[in-house]
Write a protein that holds these residues in place. Sequence first.
Motif, PDB file in Angstrom:
ATOM      1  N   SER A  36      37.246  10.165  31.827  1.00  0.00           N
ATOM      2  CA  SER A  36      38.606   9.920  31.371  1.00  0.00           C
ATOM      3  C   SER A  36      39.097   8.516  31.737  1.00  0.00           C
ATOM      4  CB  SER A  36      39.531  10.960  31.990  1.00  0.00           C
ATOM      5  OG  SER A  36      40.850  10.529  31.898  1.00  0.00           O
ATOM      6  N   ASN A  37      40.000   8.018  30.915  1.00  0.00           N
ATOM      7  CA  ASN A  37      40.667   6.752  31.195  1.00  0.00           C
ATOM      8  C   ASN A  37      42.020   7.016  31.852  1.00  0.00           C
ATOM      9  OD1 ASN A  37      39.044   4.718  30.541  1.00  0.00           O
ATOM     10  ND2 ASN A  37      39.987   4.233  28.566  1.00  0.00           N
ATOM     11  N   ARG A  38      42.258   8.290  32.240  1.00  0.00           N
ATOM     12  CA  ARG A  38      43.592   8.669  32.688  1.00  0.00           C
ATOM     13  C   ARG A  38      43.590   9.185  34.116  1.00  0.00           C
ATOM     14  NH1 ARG A  38      42.052   9.901  27.603  1.00  0.00           N
ATOM     15  NH2 ARG A  38      43.331   8.830  26.079  1.00  0.00           N
ATOM     16  N   ILE A  39      42.491   9.818  34.509  1.00  0.00           N
ATOM     17  CA  ILE A  39      42.430  10.413  35.847  1.00  0.00           C
ATOM     18  C   ILE A  39      41.284   9.795  36.624  1.00  0.00           C
ATOM     19  CG2 ILE A  39      42.240  12.576  37.149  1.00  0.00           C
ATOM     20  CD1 ILE A  39      42.895  13.763  34.108  1.00  0.00           C
ATOM     21  N   TRP A  40      41.581   9.319  37.815  1.00  0.00           N
ATOM     22  CA  TRP A  40      40.558   8.697  38.659  1.00  0.00           C
ATOM     23  C   TRP A  40      39.775   9.781  39.386  1.00  0.00           C
ATOM     24  CZ3 TRP A  40      38.198   4.281  39.094  1.00  0.00           C
ATOM     25  CH2 TRP A  40      37.502   3.985  40.266  1.00  0.00           C
ATOM     26  N   GLU A  41      38.460   9.769  39.230  1.00  0.00           N
ATOM     27  CA  GLU A  41      37.643  10.812  39.848  1.00  0.00           C
ATOM     28  C   GLU A  41      36.624  10.258  40.826  1.00  0.00           C
ATOM     29  OE1 GLU A  41      35.985  13.503  36.927  1.00  0.00           O
ATOM     30  OE2 GLU A  41      37.777  13.322  35.702  1.00  0.00           O
ATOM     31  N   GLY A  42      36.830   9.052  41.296  1.00  0.00           N
ATOM     32  CA  GLY A  42      35.901   8.499  42.277  1.00  0.00           C
ATOM     33  C   GLY A  42      35.077   7.352  41.724  1.00  0.00           C
ATOM     34  N   VAL A 232      31.380  -4.858  15.235  1.00  0.00           N
ATOM     35  CA  VAL A 232      31.383  -3.699  14.333  1.00  0.00           C
ATOM     36  C   VAL A 232      30.984  -2.446  15.103  1.00  0.00           C
ATOM     37  CG1 VAL A 232      30.346  -2.691  12.279  1.00  0.00           C
ATOM     38  CG2 VAL A 232      30.913  -5.113  12.303  1.00  0.00           C
ATOM     39  N   GLU A 233      30.004  -2.593  15.991  1.00  0.00           N
ATOM     40  CA  GLU A 233      29.552  -1.462  16.812  1.00  0.00           C
ATOM     41  C   GLU A 233      30.681  -1.013  17.742  1.00  0.00           C
ATOM     42  OE1 GLU A 233      26.979   1.422  17.441  1.00  0.00           O
ATOM     43  OE2 GLU A 233      26.908  -0.119  15.891  1.00  0.00           O
ATOM     44  N   ILE A 234      31.400  -1.980  18.308  1.00  0.00           N
ATOM     45  CA  ILE A 234      32.549  -1.638  19.158  1.00  0.00           C
ATOM     46  C   ILE A 234      33.569  -0.837  18.348  1.00  0.00           C
ATOM     47  CG2 ILE A 234      34.552  -2.597  20.378  1.00  0.00           C
ATOM     48  CD1 ILE A 234      32.759  -4.915  21.238  1.00  0.00           C
ATOM     49  N   TYR A 235      33.797  -1.265  17.103  1.00  0.00           N
ATOM     50  CA  TYR A 235      34.765  -0.564  16.257  1.00  0.00           C
ATOM     51  C   TYR A 235      34.362   0.898  16.058  1.00  0.00           C
ATOM     52  CZ  TYR A 235      37.693   0.464  12.178  1.00  0.00           C
ATOM     53  OH  TYR A 235      38.587   1.016  11.306  1.00  0.00           O
ATOM     54  N   THR A 236      33.088   1.152  15.761  1.00  0.00           N
ATOM     55  CA  THR A 236      32.673   2.545  15.567  1.00  0.00           C
ATOM     56  C   THR A 236      32.784   3.330  16.874  1.00  0.00           C
ATOM     57  OG1 THR A 236      30.406   1.788  15.778  1.00  0.00           O
ATOM     58  CG2 THR A 236      31.152   2.318  13.571  1.00  0.00           C
ATOM     59  N   PRO A 241      37.377   9.223  20.358  1.00  0.00           N
ATOM     60  CA  PRO A 241      38.460   9.252  21.348  1.00  0.00           C
ATOM     61  C   PRO A 241      38.057   8.762  22.741  1.00  0.00           C
ATOM     62  CG  PRO A 241      37.832  11.467  20.639  1.00  0.00           C
ATOM     63  CD  PRO A 241      37.145  10.529  19.733  1.00  0.00           C
ATOM     64  N   VAL A 242      36.941   9.232  23.274  1.00  0.00           N
ATOM     65  CA  VAL A 242      36.598   8.848  24.646  1.00  0.00           C
ATOM     66  C   VAL A 242      35.217   8.200  24.678  1.00  0.00           C
ATOM     67  CG1 VAL A 242      36.470   9.596  27.021  1.00  0.00           C
ATOM     68  CG2 VAL A 242      37.868  10.873  25.398  1.00  0.00           C
ATOM     69  N   THR A 243      35.169   6.926  25.023  1.00  0.00           N
ATOM     70  CA  THR A 243      33.893   6.233  25.135  1.00  0.00           C
ATOM     71  C   THR A 243      33.938   5.343  26.369  1.00  0.00           C
ATOM     72  OG1 THR A 243      34.874   4.969  23.338  1.00  0.00           O
ATOM     73  CG2 THR A 243      32.794   6.065  22.872  1.00  0.00           C
ATOM     74  N   ALA A 248      33.074  -0.456  30.617  1.00  0.00           N
ATOM     75  CA  ALA A 248      32.071  -1.276  31.287  1.00  0.00           C
ATOM     76  C   ALA A 248      31.784  -2.528  30.482  1.00  0.00           C
ATOM     77  CB  ALA A 248      30.788  -0.466  31.484  1.00  0.00           C
ATOM     78  N   LEU A 249      31.671  -2.349  29.169  1.00  0.00           N
ATOM     79  CA  LEU A 249      31.398  -3.496  28.300  1.00  0.00           C
ATOM     80  C   LEU A 249      32.530  -4.520  28.389  1.00  0.00           C
ATOM     81  CD1 LEU A 249      29.550  -4.662  26.048  1.00  0.00           C
ATOM     82  CD2 LEU A 249      31.011  -3.500  24.411  1.00  0.00           C
ATOM     83  N   SER A 250      33.785  -4.027  28.338  1.00  0.00           N
ATOM     84  CA  SER A 250      34.927  -4.940  28.422  1.00  0.00           C
ATOM     85  C   SER A 250      34.896  -5.719  29.730  1.00  0.00           C
ATOM     86  CB  SER A 250      36.243  -4.168  28.355  1.00  0.00           C
ATOM     87  OG  SER A 250      36.240  -3.299  27.275  1.00  0.00           O
ATOM     88  N   THR A 251      34.612  -5.015  30.828  1.00  0.00           N
ATOM     89  CA  THR A 251      34.590  -5.664  32.133  1.00  0.00           C
ATOM     90  C   THR A 251      33.551  -6.779  32.158  1.00  0.00           C
ATOM     91  OG1 THR A 251      35.168  -3.552  33.100  1.00  0.00           O
ATOM     92  CG2 THR A 251      34.383  -5.243  34.606  1.00  0.00           C
ATOM     93  N   LEU A 252      32.350  -6.480  31.645  1.00  0.00           N
ATOM     94  CA  LEU A 252      31.294  -7.492  31.653  1.00  0.00           C
ATOM     95  C   LEU A 252      31.695  -8.686  30.798  1.00  0.00           C
ATOM     96  CD1 LEU A 252      28.038  -5.363  31.438  1.00  0.00           C
ATOM     97  CD2 LEU A 252      29.042  -6.517  33.414  1.00  0.00           C
ATOM     98  N   MET A 253      32.247  -8.419  29.583  1.00  0.00           N
ATOM     99  CA  MET A 253      32.623  -9.527  28.700  1.00  0.00           C
ATOM    100  C   MET A 253      33.717 -10.364  29.325  1.00  0.00           C
ATOM    101  SD  MET A 253      32.428  -7.956  24.886  1.00  0.00           S
ATOM    102  CE  MET A 253      32.172  -9.454  23.978  1.00  0.00           C
ATOM    103  N   PHE A 254      34.699  -9.681  29.933  1.00  0.00           N
ATOM    104  CA  PHE A 254      35.807 -10.407  30.552  1.00  0.00           C
ATOM    105  C   PHE A 254      35.297 -11.300  31.686  1.00  0.00           C
ATOM    106  CE2 PHE A 254      39.398 -10.885  33.441  1.00  0.00           C
ATOM    107  CZ  PHE A 254      40.353 -11.338  32.555  1.00  0.00           C
TER     108      PHE A 254
END
Lengths: 289, 282
Positions: A36-42, A232-236, A241-243, A248-254
């Motif tokens: 989830s992007n909403r609840i931290w689980e460790g 395009v792959e990011i778009y798909t 809903p949950v990927t 992780a990809l965003s963090t690496l790119m940033f």
Amino acid sequence: MSRRRIPSRVFSVLVYLFLYAPIVLLIIFSFNAGRSNRIWEGFSLQWYLELFHNARLLGALRTTVVLSLIAALMSTVLGTAAAIGFYSMRRRARGVCLAVNNVPLTNADIITGVSMMLLFVFAIDLFNGSPLSAALGLRWRMGFGTLLIAHITFDAPYVILSVMPRLRGLDPNIYEAAQDLGATGWYAFRKVILPEILPGVLNGVIIAFTMSIDDFVISYFTKGSGVTTLAVEIYTMVKKPVTPEINALSTLMFTVVFLLLLVVNVRQARQEAAATRQKAALTPDGKAR
Amino acid sequence: MKNKSLSIPYVVWMAFFVVAPLVLIVAYAFTARDGSVTLDNFNNMGVYFPAFYNSFALAAAATLLCILIGYPLAYFVSKESLLVRKVAMMLIMLPMWMNFLLRTYAWMSLLDDNGLINQFLRTVGVFDLVNALSGGNMTCLHMINTQGAIVLGMVYNFLPFMIMPIFSVIDKIDPRVIEAAQDLGADNAMVFRKVVFPLSLPGVLSGVTMVFIPSVSTFALSRLLGGGKTLLLGDLIEMQFLGNAYNPHLGSAIALVMMVIVLVCMAVMNRFGEGEEGVSVL
């Protein structure tokens, strides 16, 4: 004065918060153990591992890097030559050429994308229905080739806009001086013109490369069904809903982009400091002019 | 260095890949599937009025918000020291280097009914307070899949395009011009109204173009943040070319109309901008 600045500083900080809070959240949740992007689980690195095992995404990344490199280099050669040519034209002809050059820059991406898709579909139908196609036993499809053409088309205008100002700042006599001293046309270009316009050309390569890496809309319409690019792959992936791999990809790119910008800026600042020092040393009274 | 022939390859390239595709759009817009010339593609466009209206209204709202947020920020930053200005502008550009789909994805989970914003509001007790006051039964603030979310996505993704040009224009204003105005007795508000603002208009104009055009033509943002509930022009065009509704003739016609409206808007705006500039020169 400084107290009067407090409201404006608060406003500025809020805007930066708005810009960065979502990115910071993506980075935090990329280390989340849960989906989830909403609840931290460790804490966990599992999404990074899954990212590195996502063959589709890695394939798309490789395609995108290769495509962007080729497109950037080809559009730079094409665009630099064109910029020199435009520069030599009479004002009227140059105006027309620059106006057409501006079309891909000002048009909405979706218009550029669908119009090129129309052209490719049209040309492919024409070719595949022609006796040439039958004789060669070849059937043409949209794919890496059409993608490359599209990318060169939208990259080249940026190269031209980045090289033109350098040409304008050039002393028109130096090329002739080189020729008077016995240099052939190509030699004079390489030794005299190219070093002068090189910063503009390099800038053009970088802009073209980043534009290609970042493009989604035009690639989406011109890629056909066989190949896919990172965006395009990011778009798909994002449409589902949950990927969590996306975090992780965003963090690496940033991180990559942040480090690149940092290096470029620090280098630039150092060069500027060195230039000021040099100027100061050259000025007789010791002051930078 | 005079060599016109060097531009020949690129001129040919532009003819094939810039001009020819646009000619094809026009050709497709005015023909039917069997190839006959027709105006049907335009005659049926009234059906899509909501998409036109939504696209232009949402893009206009996003552009206006970008000016309201971006202009003050650019102005405030321009008053800071050189180092702060450099770092501030780098920080504005930094998110732009990340693909806009990733930035949009971040908002998808933030705006969700169970997303962090709603969790925060719930923990703070906003919903309890509202329920106590109104007697309702509010459990979340519904934000995702609304038009507001689409506008937010536009503002978030394209705000840097507004800030950059405004900042670079304000930053280049000669400080002596401002000093001259002050010497002539203008107070700060007057200096801003009569000097800084008119001189910064070209930056605002290019910012408006850079925010409005991607906003009005987007299809990804409405799909991701609007949940496909609000049909925008970009969605409509995309559906005609890659979707189930495959009809490139109608798609071309819609694209052509959108392009013409945008061009007319830009032309009117630039004329207005030039007029302003002329006044400030006098």
